[in-house]
Design a protein around this motif. Structure first.
Motif, PDB file in Angstrom:
ATOM      1  N   LEU A 307       6.928  -4.722  15.898  1.00 30.93           N
ATOM      2  CA  LEU A 307       8.376  -4.877  16.070  1.00 30.93           C
ATOM      3  C   LEU A 307       9.166  -4.149  14.985  1.00 30.93           C
ATOM      4  N   ASP A 308       8.448  -3.411  14.128  1.00 30.61           N
ATOM      5  CA  ASP A 308       9.044  -2.621  13.042  1.00 30.61           C
ATOM      6  C   ASP A 308       9.654  -3.469  11.931  1.00 30.61           C
ATOM      7  N   TYR A 309       9.245  -4.752  11.837  1.00 29.93           N
ATOM      8  CA  TYR A 309       9.675  -5.561  10.698  1.00 29.93           C
ATOM      9  C   TYR A 309       8.834  -5.240   9.470  1.00 29.93           C
ATOM     10  N   ILE A 310       7.616  -4.772   9.723  1.00 30.13           N
ATOM     11  CA  ILE A 310       6.760  -4.244   8.670  1.00 30.13           C
ATOM     12  C   ILE A 310       6.510  -2.791   9.023  1.00 30.13           C
ATOM     13  N   THR A 311       6.917  -1.877   8.170  1.00 30.90           N
ATOM     14  CA  THR A 311       6.830  -0.458   8.507  1.00 30.90           C
ATOM     15  C   THR A 311       5.962   0.288   7.499  1.00 30.90           C
ATOM     16  N   GLY A 312       5.532   1.469   7.909  1.00 27.91           N
ATOM     17  CA  GLY A 312       4.734   2.316   7.036  1.00 27.91           C
ATOM     18  C   GLY A 312       3.250   2.025   7.146  1.00 27.91           C
ATOM     19  N   THR A 313       2.448   3.040   6.880  1.00 27.71           N
ATOM     20  CA  THR A 313       0.999   2.876   6.989  1.00 27.71           C
ATOM     21  C   THR A 313       0.417   2.069   5.834  1.00 27.71           C
ATOM     22  N   ILE A 314       1.106   2.014   4.704  1.00 28.04           N
ATOM     23  CA  ILE A 314       0.590   1.255   3.557  1.00 28.04           C
ATOM     24  C   ILE A 314       0.486  -0.234   3.904  1.00 28.04           C
ATOM     25  N   GLY A 315       1.538  -0.771   4.520  1.00 23.93           N
ATOM     26  CA  GLY A 315       1.508  -2.170   4.923  1.00 23.93           C
ATOM     27  C   GLY A 315       0.394  -2.451   5.910  1.00 23.93           C
ATOM     28  N   LEU A 316       0.176  -1.535   6.838  1.00 23.61           N
ATOM     29  CA  LEU A 316      -0.907  -1.690   7.810  1.00 23.61           C
ATOM     30  C   LEU A 316      -2.264  -1.699   7.132  1.00 23.61           C
ATOM     31  N   GLN A 317      -2.444  -0.803   6.174  1.00 21.78           N
ATOM     32  CA  GLN A 317      -3.721  -0.726   5.481  1.00 21.78           C
ATOM     33  C   GLN A 317      -3.985  -1.992   4.662  1.00 21.78           C
ATOM     34  N   ILE A 318      -2.936  -2.560   4.083  1.00 19.28           N
ATOM     35  CA  ILE A 318      -3.093  -3.818   3.343  1.00 19.28           C
ATOM     36  C   ILE A 318      -3.514  -4.934   4.287  1.00 19.28           C
ATOM     37  N   LEU A 319      -2.859  -5.006   5.452  1.00 17.48           N
ATOM     38  CA  LEU A 319      -3.227  -6.004   6.456  1.00 17.48           C
ATOM     39  C   LEU A 319      -4.677  -5.834   6.887  1.00 17.48           C
TER      40      LEU A 319
END
Length: 412
Positions: A307-319
């Motif tokens: 939903l674009d509340y968390i953006t960027g690949t860095i946040g995804l990689q942390i998850l």
């Protein structure tokens, strides 16, 4: 512990468990993580990738031939175990050589058939090794056996998932496959230990009652099967499509390979070690329920990303990294419970039933998730995973689960 079994030294036993489970994971993660990422990079749709998970059917159906394997593995003691495992490992090596020589990545039917054969052989080694582990491990050491199993799975993920994906992005199919073959040959060496045992006459107490009916009439087995389903729906659905999702969010194959190896496999090993230490003080049930709660929050993070509340690949990689740690800890806790439920006269059959159910959930959720994503998008996919995980947590917290579903007989 079955008295008919020749006892194997504790350290050699752990070495065999770690090596066999690592090979199983190399094959499994090559199928469940490596190939989906490569196929997505080739432009294959998520629904078609979901269909490819049908190659894992032998893992879901292996309970059908588990009774036969159970009888044979006990026939000549540890030597029988060595024969069964060696046949599987040699077969896996030859099939991978064939897939490399014939460039199977360009031939879908050959690729499907070859990987199907790999998974079929893997079940033979897995049933044998599971029975060996349950028979030979003292109750107080089962957590170490499960650390070898889950830890081996993450070491296998390092090679079959992360390194394979990286090699595919940086080099080509043959190089990536030959790399896997070399690692599998090396990891097969501890199996030789089983052939050094002196037991060579048929066991007088070979279990003739090994059967699926006997398993189904055991309350622990029925309880365990239910809990495997509830606990794994969310995890398996997210894992099935996580690599395609990350690729769709902008990560390249080489990036995915590094992330899967360093951020997934290695951090997963951290989760295994933490879980092993915590199980000295916590029951496997408490550990499992804690992981379910954290997992629901992680899936919520992925949902917010869609939903674009968390953006960027860095946040995804942390998850992704946190998800790997928690999933590893959860697997150790769940497999410890599975070993408790399976301990008895036909440990190989009973434990296989739990694993078959787990893989059946993985296949069904891969098929459903691929279609859901293609039709409704990733948001619906993650919302379903969140709801399923909360249901598992709620059921685990119900009063009846403490007296039936989560039987705890070990002494830490």
């Amino acid at each position: 512990m079955n008295g008919s079994q020749t006892m194997l030294g504790f350290k050699p036993l752990l070495a065999i468990l770690a090596s066999v489970y690592t090979i199983q994971s190399i094959v499994g993660m090559f199928t469940l993580q490596g190939l989906p990422a490569v196929l997505r990079a080739e432009g294959i749709s998520t629904s078609q990738i979901g269909l490819f998970y049908l190659v894992m059917l032998p893992w879901a159906l292996k309970f059908l031939w588990a009774p036969k394997v159970e009888i044979h593995r006990k026939r000549y003691g540890l030597i029988s175990h060595g024969r069964l495992i060696a046949v599987a490992q040699i077969g896996i090596i030859f099939i991978l050589v064939g897939l490399a020589i014939h460039s199977a990545i360009e031939k879908p039917i050959l690729l499907f058939g070859g990987v199907f054969a790999l998974t079929l052989l893997s079940t033979l080694a897995d049933i044998t090794t599971d029975g060996l582990a349950v028979d030979q491990l003292p109750i107080s050491k089962r957590r170490l056996g499960n650390m070898m199993q889950v830890g081996g799975s993450y070491i296998g993920a390092l090679f079959g998932g992360g390194l394979f994906i990286y090699m595919m992005g940086a080099y080509h199919w043959q190089t990536a496959i030959y790399m896997l073959i070399a690692i599998i040959v090396l990891m097969s060496l501890p199996t030789i230990t089983l052939f050094n045992q002196r037991s060579s006459t048929p066991s007088a107490t070979t279990n003739k009652r090994a059967s699926l009916r006997f398993a189904w009439h055991t309350p622990n087995i029925r309880f365990g099967l239910l809990m495997v389903v509830l606990c794994q729906i969310g995890t398996r659905s997210v894992q099935a499509m996580l690599m395609p999702y990350l690729f769709d969010q902008g990560l390249e194959l080489t990036d995915l390979g590094i992330l899967a190896a360093g951020g997934g496999a290695l951090t997963g090993l951290v989760g295994v070690l933490c879980s092993g230490l915590m199980l000295k003080r916590l029951s496997a049930r408490v550990m499992l329920l804690s992981c379910l709660g954290i997992e629901a929050l992680i899936f919520l993070g992925f949902f917010l990303n869609t939903l674009d509340y968390i953006t960027g690949t860095i946040g995804l990689q942390i998850l992704y990294v946190v998800s790997s740690v928690v999933a590893a800890a959860k697997f150790v806790a769940l497999y410890t419970l599975m070993m408790e439920w399976a301990y008895g006269e036909q440990a190989g059959v009973d434990f296989t039933l739990f694993q078959s159910m787990d893989m059946a959930v993985a296949i069904v959720m891969a098929l459903l998730s691929g279609t859901i994503i293609a039709v409704l998008g990733y948001s619906a996919h993650y919302m379903i995973a969140i709801l399923a995980t909360f249901i598992a947590l709620i059921v685990g917290l119900l009063p009846f689960s403490t007296s039936g579903l989560f039987l705890r007989t070990e002494t830490n």
